[in-house]
Design a protein around this motif. Structure first.
Motif, short mmCIF file in Angstrom:
data_model
loop_
_atom_site.label_atom_id
_atom_site.label_comp_id
_atom_site.label_asym_id
_atom_site.label_seq_id
_atom_site.Cartn_x
_atom_site.Cartn_y
_atom_site.Cartn_z
N PHE A 1 43.04 -2.45 -52.43
CA PHE A 1 44.13 -3.21 -53.07
C PHE A 1 43.80 -4.70 -53.10
CE2 PHE A 1 45.95 -5.23 -49.31
CZ PHE A 1 45.41 -4.45 -48.28
N PHE A 2 44.50 -5.39 -54.00
CA PHE A 2 44.34 -6.85 -54.08
C PHE A 2 45.19 -7.52 -53.01
CE2 PHE A 2 43.63 -5.74 -58.65
CZ PHE A 2 42.33 -6.22 -58.74
N LYS A 3 44.59 -8.49 -52.33
CA LYS A 3 45.36 -9.32 -51.42
C LYS A 3 46.29 -10.20 -52.27
CE LYS A 3 44.34 -12.14 -47.41
NZ LYS A 3 44.64 -13.48 -47.89
N PHE A 4 47.52 -10.33 -51.83
CA PHE A 4 48.53 -11.10 -52.57
C PHE A 4 48.52 -12.54 -52.06
CE2 PHE A 4 52.81 -12.58 -53.55
CZ PHE A 4 53.09 -12.02 -54.79
N ASP A 5 48.15 -13.47 -52.93
CA ASP A 5 48.10 -14.90 -52.54
C ASP A 5 49.38 -15.58 -52.99
OD1 ASP A 5 47.78 -17.59 -52.29
OD2 ASP A 5 45.82 -17.68 -53.29
N PRO A 6 50.31 -15.86 -52.08
CA PRO A 6 51.62 -16.37 -52.49
C PRO A 6 51.61 -17.84 -52.89
CG PRO A 6 51.54 -16.13 -50.11
CD PRO A 6 50.21 -15.71 -50.61
N ASN B 1 41.83 -14.46 -58.58
CA ASN B 1 41.00 -15.67 -58.47
C ASN B 1 39.57 -15.30 -58.08
OD1 ASN B 1 41.15 -15.04 -55.77
ND2 ASN B 1 42.64 -16.68 -55.29
N ARG B 2 38.75 -16.32 -57.81
CA ARG B 2 37.35 -16.08 -57.47
C ARG B 2 37.20 -15.15 -56.27
NH1 ARG B 2 33.57 -20.75 -58.96
NH2 ARG B 2 34.75 -21.92 -60.50
N GLN B 3 38.16 -15.27 -55.33
CA GLN B 3 38.10 -14.46 -54.11
C GLN B 3 38.51 -13.00 -54.38
OE1 GLN B 3 39.73 -17.71 -53.95
NE2 GLN B 3 37.59 -18.28 -53.52
N GLY B 4 39.03 -12.76 -55.54
CA GLY B 4 39.51 -11.40 -55.82
C GLY B 4 40.92 -11.18 -55.30
N ASP B 5 41.66 -12.24 -55.05
CA ASP B 5 43.06 -12.11 -54.63
C ASP B 5 43.97 -12.29 -55.85
OD1 ASP B 5 42.01 -11.94 -52.12
OD2 ASP B 5 42.45 -14.04 -51.59
N VAL B 6 45.16 -11.66 -55.80
CA VAL B 6 46.04 -11.75 -56.94
C VAL B 6 46.86 -13.04 -56.86
CG1 VAL B 6 47.84 -10.32 -55.88
CG2 VAL B 6 47.75 -10.53 -58.34
#
Lengths: 689, 689
Positions: free
Chosen positions: A226-231, A624-629
C-alpha cells in the motif's frame, strides 16, 4: 469530473503521456527532474494501485485493505445502499467499526498482477485474415488467451487482452479480482462535489471528492502492499506522479475518424444526453424522493455531457482536424516514398475511410436502438445472450461470455442492486421516444419494441410486468439456460428474445465491417509510426492511447494562465468558505459550517498539476518521489477536456484533493479518528478476527 | 413542420428559387411550362396573400376576411384561448357563427401593399462608413424610411426595410396591418398533427394542418381580394405555385459563416433546446394540466430542434462546406483578376472572417444570457428598453422602438395573453441553470441574475413577486415611461434594470463588431456576384436568400425516391386510417373514427410538390395556373431541411394538405357547412352588421 468510463501514438512533449509501466519515459524523467525510478519503486506503485471495474482508479492506503478513491466513484454504491430513510449519497456515510462496513452491491476491484506481451501470438492467429474472418480470429485469440491466463480460476483472476497503439501491440493483463468491496466512509456530497455541475471541470476548486472502501476476502480485510499516506501534501513545483487507468484517448486516431466523431457520433450522443439531462432535471425537481432516486444518474449524465462537449469543442476548433490530416498525409507520404514500405503498409488511411463510410450509414440507427437497451431491458438482453452464448464453444463466444468471465457475470447478476421503478420507467419511455424520433414509426425495430403502444404505455407495461428486478429471478433464468429463457413469459425477456436478431445484426455488422477493418488498419498505421520513429531515433517518445489499463504519468504541481488571469496551484479552506453562497450547489454541509472555528483556514484543499490524465483516472493517487500518496485525482480543468485529442502543457491541468485537506476533514470535521489513525499508521488498530 | 420564425444568391436550377414578385423567373416558367403570369395574375396573388407577424404565411379565401393557415400557426391563439375546461389546442374549435369568433390575443396579420427599391438611398446614407458608424447610419436609414413609409399612421401600415441579397439590394415593404384576427375553426390537434413529432418532416403524411381565421376591422370582417377555393385539388404533374414568406435561407453565405454555424452556434443552440425538450417532456407527463400548459411550447421546441438538426446535418455532410468554399474562392479569384474589380470589391471574405472571429469569442456567453431573457423577464427587459429608447430622437432608437412601431408595441403589451406561472418558473429556472453551466458561478452576469440564490429559488421569487402577468400593470409601466420604470419595485423590472447595461454591451458589440461588418461585406459579395452574373448573361437566375418577406415559388406535384423506395405524390384517407395505431401520436380523434363510413376513402389527403420553400412558408396557399387555391403548405420532407443551404430537385419536397381533404373534413367530419359554403361561394351567407 472525469467520467466513470469503460487509443495514441504521439511524440510526447515534456510531461505528456500516459505510460505503461513496462515502457516508462525514464530518459525524459531523468533529464528533466533527475529522477530515475527503481524497480522496487515501480513494483510498489503497481501493487499498491487498483482499478474499479465500473471505470475508476483507486489506491490501497493501508495494509488492511483500505482503499482510497473518489466520492463520485462510489456514487452507485452510496445510492444502492440508500433507502427511504438514508440518503448516503447526499449525507455521506461513516462505519463505526470494521464489522459495520456494508458491502457495495456488484462492485469489483482489480489489482494488476502481471502483463504479458502477446503481440506475436495474436499476429500469428490473425495472419492473412480480413473483415469478418479477422474479427472471428481475434475473438478466438481473446478466448484462448484469457482462458490460459485465468488458470482455471476466473473468480480470482481477471484477464484482459489490451490492444495498445490501436493494434500495434497486444498485451495480456492479469489482475487479482476482488468482488467483496465494502464502504468505509464518504463525506457529504455537498463537500465532495461542492460547486456541483457549474464548477465541474474548472479550477479554482474546493472539493473533497473522497470515499474510503475496504477490500475483503473470505470475510476478512485483505493484506496487500500500500501507499504510505503523507498528510502534508505536496508543495508548488514538486514532481508528482499519478498511477491510474485513463479510459480512452484518441491522440493518434486518423483525421477521418475525428471528423466522424465531430460530424456524426458526438452530435447524436450529445443531443440524446441533453434531452435526458433535461428530463432528469425536471424529474428531480418533482419531489425529494425523485431527487434521491435520480441524483446519481443526473450527475453521471451531466458529467458525461460536459466531458463529451469538451471533446466536441476541441474537435471543432479551427485547425485541429486539419493538423491531424497533415500528420496522416505525412505518414502516408513516408510509406509511399519506399517500395518496400508501400508493400508492407499499403494505404491504411483509405481502409479507415471505407470502414467509416459504413459506420456513417448506420450510426444513428444503431445508436437509437442500442441505447434503448439499458436497465432491466439491458439485463434481459444480457440473460438471453448468456443463454445462447454459453451453448457455443468458448472460442466462438462474444466478449463477456467466455468461461473465464462467467464467474464475474454470475456475481453481477446476483448483486442486490435496487431498482428505481419510477425512474426506470421514465428513462425507458424517453429512450423509446428518442428511438422513434430518430427511426420513425415505420421502422421494423420500432414496431418490434413498441407494437401499437406509445412509449409511455409500453414502458409502464414492461417495467410493471417484469420480475427481473429480483436477483433470484435473474439468477434462476441465468441458471436455467436456453430452456428457461425460451419458455419465459416475462415481458422483458420476451422483448429481449425478439430483439436478439436485431441486436445481432447490429453487433455483427459493427464487428465485421467497422471494428475489424479499423483495428487492422490502425495496427498498420501504428507499426508504420513505430518504424518511422525508430528510423528517426524517437521510439521512446511514443506512448499508447489510453485503454483503461494501468498507466503512470509524471508532472509538477503548477498553476496556469486562464485568459488574463493567473491561477495559483492551490486553494484552501478559507477560499472554500468564501465560495459558499448558501444555496445549492454552493451550499456547505452543516458539519463544515460548524467546524469552521476549529479548522486551520490556510490548510491546502485542492491543487492542479501538469499530469496528463483523462476520465478513468478518477480516484488515482497522486504520489511523490518517495512513492507516498500526497493527493487524490478527481478532475481536470476545462482545457483538459481537449486531452482526449492532445496535451498542452500550458493549459491542461489535473485537479486533486490535497492529503492535508483529507486528514483535516477526517479528524476535525468528521471525527473519524480510527480511520485517520489507520491512514497514518498503515494498519487497523486492532485487526478484526 | 416548418418553424414559425421571425438570405441568397444562387444560380437557380429548374424549380429552385424563392422569388420576389418584382423579379419573377418569367423566362424559366415560360420555357419549362409555357406559363407566363399576367400582371393581373401577379397582383391578384400578392393581394390575396398574407403574413402572420409571428412567423407564418396565410391566404384570404373569402371576400369576408376569411383566412386559411396552418393549425400550427394558430397554436398560440388556441393555447391562449384555452382554460381549465377547454383545451382548444388539442380538441379543436369551431365558432357557431361569426359573432362567436373570439379574438386571438396579440395576433397580427399583414397584407403586402407596396414595395419600393431604396438601395440607392441607403447606399447614400451609409457611404464611406464602417463598423459602429455604419451600424448607426443603417439605423438612421431604417428610422427615416419606415417613418416616411407609414405616413403617420403606424397602426394601419407596417413598414419593413428588407435587406435582399444580404445587402446587394434594399427594399421598403409596406403592409396593411391588421391587429384584430379572430379564430373561426381548427380541427383536432390529433388530425392536424397526426403522427406528431415522429412523422414531422416526413412523407408519406396524413395531416390536416389547418386553421381558419377571420380578419376584422372596426368590428367587422374586412373585404379584400381572395383566392378562389378549388375543392378538387391538383393532379400529379400539375404546375403549382406557393405564395408565402420563407423565413431564412443561407444559400449564399460564405463558407466561413457556414462553418461558424456548424461549429459554434448550432451545437450551442441544439444542446440547450434538447435539454429544454427533455424538461418539457417530463413536465408534460406529470399531469393533464401540465400537458395542456406545455404542449404548445414542447411542440415548438421539438419542431425547431428537428429543423435545426436538419440544417446541422446538412452542414456536416462531407463536401458541403468545402463546395461553398470553392465557390467563394472562385468569386474572389474573379475579383482579383481585374484591377478595377479589386478596387471596387476588395477582400470581402476576409472581412467576414474577422467579424466571425469576434462572434466566435462571445457567442456562447451572449447566448447563455440572452436566452434567459424570455417570458415575463423578456417583457420586463422590453419595458425598460421602451422607456429609455422613447426618450431618444427617433433616428437613434433601436429597431422595434421607432415611432412607426409603437402602436403595434402597445397593442402587444396590452394583449391578454395568459401566463402559465408554473411552466414559466420551470423554463426560467432551467434557463438560469444552463446559463450558470455555461458561464460559471463567478461570471458577473450570473451574480447579477442569481445573487446567492439557486436558479430554482430565484425563479420562484421572480415569478411569484412580479405583477407583469397583468396586462394593465404592463401598460401602466409602459405609459409611465422612465419615471415609472426607475421607481418600480417589481422584481422583474428591478432585474431588467440591472441587466440593461449587460444587454446593451451584448447588443452593441453584436451590432457594431459583427452585424455591421458582415452586412457590409456580404453586400459587397452580392454586388460582385451580380456583376459577374451579368457579365455572364445569367442575372435573371439570381434570387435573394429568404427574408420572411413575400415570395413566389413554382414547381410540380411529384413524388420522390427515398433510398430504394419510390414515394407516390399523394396520400389518401385510406392510408391515414391504416397509419393509426390507436396510441399517441398515432391516435385519430373520435370524430374521425366515427366519420370513416361516411368518407370516400380514396379522397386525396396530403401531397408533395417540388416547390422550393422553407420555414415561414407554413400556411402558404398552393395555387394553380388559374390562381385558385388547391392546397395548404404545412411542411417539407426530411431532405427539405437542407433547403436552408441548397435546393435539390431530386430530394427536396414541399408537403401540403389537399383542398379536397379540407372540404371533406369540413363537410363530413366537422359538419361545418357554413364555413364550407363560404369557401365555395367566396362569401358569407349573410354578412353580419
Amino acid at each position: 469530473m472525469f467520467a466513470v468510463i469503460p487509443a495514441f501514438i504521439g511524440s510526447a512533449q515534456a510531461e505528456e503521456g500516459m505510460w505503461t509501466f513496462d515502457h516508462l519515459p525514464v530518459r525524459q524523467m531523468k533529464q528533466q527532474y533527475g529522477f530515475e525510478p527503481s524497480v522496487e519503486w515501480i513494483n510498489h506503485v503497481i501493487q499498491s494501485s487498483a482499478r474499479l471495474a465500473e471505470g475508476c482508479s483507486a489506491s490501497f492506503v493501508s495494509g488492511d485493505g483500505l482503499v482510497m478513491t473518489n466520492h463520485h466513484c462510489a456514487n452507485t454504491c452510496l445510492t444502492d445502499l440508500s433507502d427511504k430513510n438514508h440518503d448516503y449519497f447526499h449525507d455521506g456515510f461513516s462505519a463505526r467499526e470494521v464489522s459495520k462496513e456494508p458491502q457495495c452491491p456488484g462492485m469489483e476491484l482489480d489489482r494488476l498482477d502481471q502483463v504479458k506481451d502477446v503481440t506475436g501470438r495474436v499476429a500469428e492467429m490473425t495472419a492473412g485474415k480480413h473483415g469478418a474472418e479477422y474479427a472471428k480470429a481475434l475473438q478466438v485469440a481473446n478466448s484462448v488467451l484469457t482462458k490460459e491466463c485465468a488458470v482455471g480460476d476466473a473468480s480470482h483472476w481477471r484477464c484482459d487482452v489490451v490492444t495498445l497503439y490501436h493494434g500495434g501491440q497486444t498485451a495480456l493483463y492479469r489482475y487479482r479480482r476482488y468482488q467483496d468491496v465494502r464502504l468505509v466512509m464518504a463525506p457529504d456530497q455537498d463537500i465532495a462535489f461542492f460547486g456541483g455541475d457549474p464548477d465541474n471541470f474548472t479550477f479554482p476548486r474546493y472539493d473533497i471528492d473522497l470515499s474510503m472502501l475496504r477490500v475483503f476476502e473470505d470475510g476478512k480485510p485483505v493484506h496487500t502492499p500500500f501507499f504510505k499516506f503523507d498528510p502534508k501534501g505536496p508543495k508548488a513545483g514538486d514532481l508528482v506522479f499519478t498511477s491510474g487507468n485513463p479510459g480512452r484517448t484518441q491522440r493518434s486516431l486518423p483525421a477521418s475518424a475525428l471528423a466522424f466523431q465531430r460530424d456524426v457520433s458526438l452530435p447524436t450522443i450529445i443531443a440524446a444526453y441533453s434531452t435526458l439531462e433535461g428530463a432528469l432535471w425536471q424529474y428531480s425537481r418533482e419531489s425529494k424522493a425523485h431527487l434521491i432516486d435520480a441524483q446519481n444518474t443526473l450527475f453521471g449524465v451531466q458529467n458525461a455531457l460536459k466531458s463529451l462537449s469538451g471533446t466536441a469543442k476541441a474537435l471543432r476548433e479551427p485547425g485541429v482536424i486539419e493538423k491531424r490530416k497533415t500528420e496522416d498525409q505525412a505518414l502516408q507520404a513516408w510509406i509511399d516514398a519506399d517500395a518496400e514500405r508501400r508493400k508492407t503498409y499499403g494505404e491504411p488511411y483509405k481502409k479507415v475511410e471505407a470502414a467509416l463510410a459504413v459506420q456513417r450509414q448506420y450510426y444513428e440507427h444503431d445508436f437509437a436502438i442500442t441505447r434503448t437497451v439499458h436497465g432491466l431491458l439491458g439485463d434481459a438482453v444480457m440473460l438471453v445472450s448468456a443463454a445462447h452464448e454459453r451453448k457455443k464453444p468458448d472460442t466462438e463466444r462474444r466478449a463477456g461470455y467466455h468461461d473465464a468471465e462467467l464467474a464475474a457475470l454470475e456475481t453481477e447478476i446476483a448483486a442486490k442492486v435496487p431498482v428505481h421503478t419510477e425512474l426506470e420507467t421514465t428513462t425507458l419511455a424517453l429512450g423509446m421516444t428518442t428511438m422513434r424520433q430518430i427511426l420513425g414509426e415505420d421502422d421494423a425495430a420500432v414496431h418490434l419494441i413498441l407494437g401499437t403502444k406509445s412509449p409511455d404505455e409500453r414502458a409502464v407495461e414492461l417495467i410493471q410486468g417484469t420480475k427481473l428486478a429480483d436477483p433470484a429471478e435473474r439468477l434462476a433464468l441465468y441458471k436455467g439456460g436456453v430452456k428457461a429463457i425460451e419458455s419465459s413469459k416475462d415481458p422483458m425477456i420476451v422483448l429481449a428474445r425478439h430483439l436478439q436478431p436485431v441486436l445481432d445484426t447490429i453487433r455483427n455488422r459493427s464487428r465485421d465491417q467497422i471494428e475489424a477493418p479499423m483495428h487492422e488498419a490502425q495496427g498498420t498505421i501504428a507499426r508504420a509510426q513505430f518504424a518511422r520513429a525508430q528510423a528517426e531515433g524517437k521510439a521512446d517518445t511514443l506512448y499508447p492511447d489510453a485503454t483503461f489499463s494501468p498507466r503512470l504519468s509524471y508532472g509538477t504541481v503548477k498553476g496556469f494562465q486562464d485568459g488574463a488571469k493567473v491561477i495559483a496551484p492551490f486553494t484552501d479552506f478559507a477560499g472554500m468558505y468564501k465560495h459558499a453562497t448558501g444555496s445549492d450547489p454552493f451550499r456547505l454541509p452543516q458539519v463544515w459550517l460548524d467546524a469552521k472555528p476549529h479548522l486551520n483556514l490556510s490548510t491546502k484543499l485542492d491543487y492542479v498539476s501538469t499530469n496528463d490524465i483523462v476520465g478513468g483516472n478518477s480516484g488515482s493517487p497522486v504520489i511523490n518521489r518517495q512513492g507516498d500518496v500526497v493527493g487524490l485525482i478527481f478532475d481536470g480543468n476545462l482545457d483538459s477536456l481537449a486531452g482526449d485529442l492532445y496535451y498542452d502543457i500550458e493549459r491542461n491541468r489535473a485537479v486533486s484533493t490535497d492529503t492535508s485537506a483529507i486528514m483535516a476533514a477526517l479528524r476535525i470535521v468528521y471525527h473519524a479518528d480510527a480511520l485517520a489513525d489507520e491512514l497514518e499508521t498503515g494498519k487497523l488498530k486492532s485487526r478484526p478476527e
